[in-house]
Design an enzyme around this catalytic site. Structure first.
Site, PDB file in Angstrom:
ATOM      1  N   PRO A 257      35.026  34.373   2.703  1.00 30.54           N
ATOM      2  CA  PRO A 257      35.755  35.040   1.127  1.00 30.54           C
ATOM      3  C   PRO A 257      36.540  33.986   0.499  1.00 30.54           C
ATOM      4  O   PRO A 257      37.571  34.144  -0.288  1.00 30.54           O
ATOM      5  CB  PRO A 257      36.200  36.090   1.953  1.00 30.54           C
ATOM      6  CG  PRO A 257      37.164  35.542   2.557  1.00 30.54           C
ATOM      7  CD  PRO A 257      35.796  34.452   2.950  1.00 30.54           C
ATOM      8  N   CYS A 258      35.789  33.228  -0.127  1.00 34.15           N
ATOM      9  CA  CYS A 258      36.505  32.125  -1.500  1.00 34.15           C
ATOM     10  C   CYS A 258      36.817  32.683  -3.049  1.00 34.15           C
ATOM     11  O   CYS A 258      37.819  32.742  -3.528  1.00 34.15           O
ATOM     12  CB  CYS A 258      35.516  31.264  -0.945  1.00 34.15           C
ATOM     13  SG  CYS A 258      34.061  30.984  -2.091  1.00 34.15           S
TER      14      CYS A 258
END
Length: 297
Positions: A257-258
């Site tokens: 989840p950047c």
């Protein structure tokens, strides 16, 4: 008598993706004008839709109204999340997987690197399956080897995504087909991860990149952190800029989840697949939290 196949009924993700193409324009407008806290009528007028139609499709897509959604995208919201929910990135940042009780926090992700021989020979021994899927954010391109998912990216053109994959692995055998690895990753868009699941990833990257990507896995769903926090988590507190570069190279959207990493000021910051998509993901997760709270009452 000539028989014709019946047209496939659109799935909920197909409908959501079609709505998102319209909603994305509204999100971009909200981003540009969040300080003005625009009304529903103002947003609808800017995107050439009637207020009632925008209200309906936006609420169907996000579960909340455009006005409420805009609050999730403001600078003040981002700052409040960072201040009220400081992210504790601990030793889990150095592990290959993470389990917990939250939606994506339950996810077990095992990172498996390629052998030097596979790097050297351009994937000559690899067979890579690839396919495209509908998501609430448009089409996503998924590719996987026998070890796990090697790419998950929002792409406008499947042909361009395939060409980029071929450039990355020039000697690999590419097959347009779906497989369980891809399906387990895509399920993230329509499944409530209440029970621990397993998504296997097959990543290629430097040691530094892998550390950064592993660190991202310890950010709980619906929470945000900063590039500086990630740098501290991998014990390189002065490497915020390098961390940002590594995050920009993340090949696995959403699962790694950047999009939950923003600037220390609270601004959304950049994203490999576009700032509008990043803002939409942040707002969408916040909206899911609101809906989850309503269901639990």
């Amino acid at each position: 008598m000539v028989m014709h196949d019946s047209p496939r009924a659109p799935s909920s993700n197909d409908i959501a993706a079609n709505h998102y193409r319209r909603i994305a324009v509204a999100i971009a407008y909200i981003q540009a004008h969040f300080k003005e806290q625009p009304s529903l009528e103002t947003i609808a007028n800017a995107v050439h839709l009637s207020p009632s139609y925008l209200q309906r499709i936006f609420t169907q897509w996000a579960g909340v109204s455009p006005k409420k959604f805009s609050q999730y995208l403001t600078l003040e919201y981002a700052k409040s999340v960072l201040a009220a929910q400081p992210i504790a990135l601990d030793d889990a940042a150095h592990q290959a997987g993470l389990s917990g009780t939250g939606r994506l926090h339950d996810l077990f992700v095992k990172l498996e690197g390629m052998t030097p021989g596979e790097f050297k020979h351009g994937g000559a021994a690899l067979t890579i399956n690839y396919n495209t899927y509908s998501t609430p954010f448009g089409q996503i391109f998924a590719a996987s080897t026998a070890k796990g998912v090697c790419q998950l990216s929002f792409e406008r053109s499947a042909a361009q995504a395939r060409a980029a994959l071929k450039t990355q692995f020039p000697n690999a055998t590419l097959r347009c087909t779906s497989d369980p690895f891809q399906q387990s990753a895509i399920a993230i868009f329509n499944k409530d991860w209440r029970q621990p699941e397993c998504i296997k990833l097959h990543l290629r990257g430097t040691d530094f990149q892998l550390k950064v990507w592993q660190s991202l896995l310890s950010i709980p769903s619906r929470q945000l952190t900063t590039y500086g926090h990630i740098a501290k988590a991998i014990h390189q507190p002065k490497a915020s800029r390098a961390v940002g570069t590594a995050i920009g190279c993340n090949p696995i959207a959403v699962v790694i989840p950047c999009h939950r990493v923003i600037q220390a000021s609270g601004k959304i910051g950049g994203y490999r697949w576009g700032q509008t998509t990043k803002a939409a993901l942040i707002g969408w997760e916040a909206a899911q939290k609101t809906q989850s709270h309503k269901r639990s009452r």
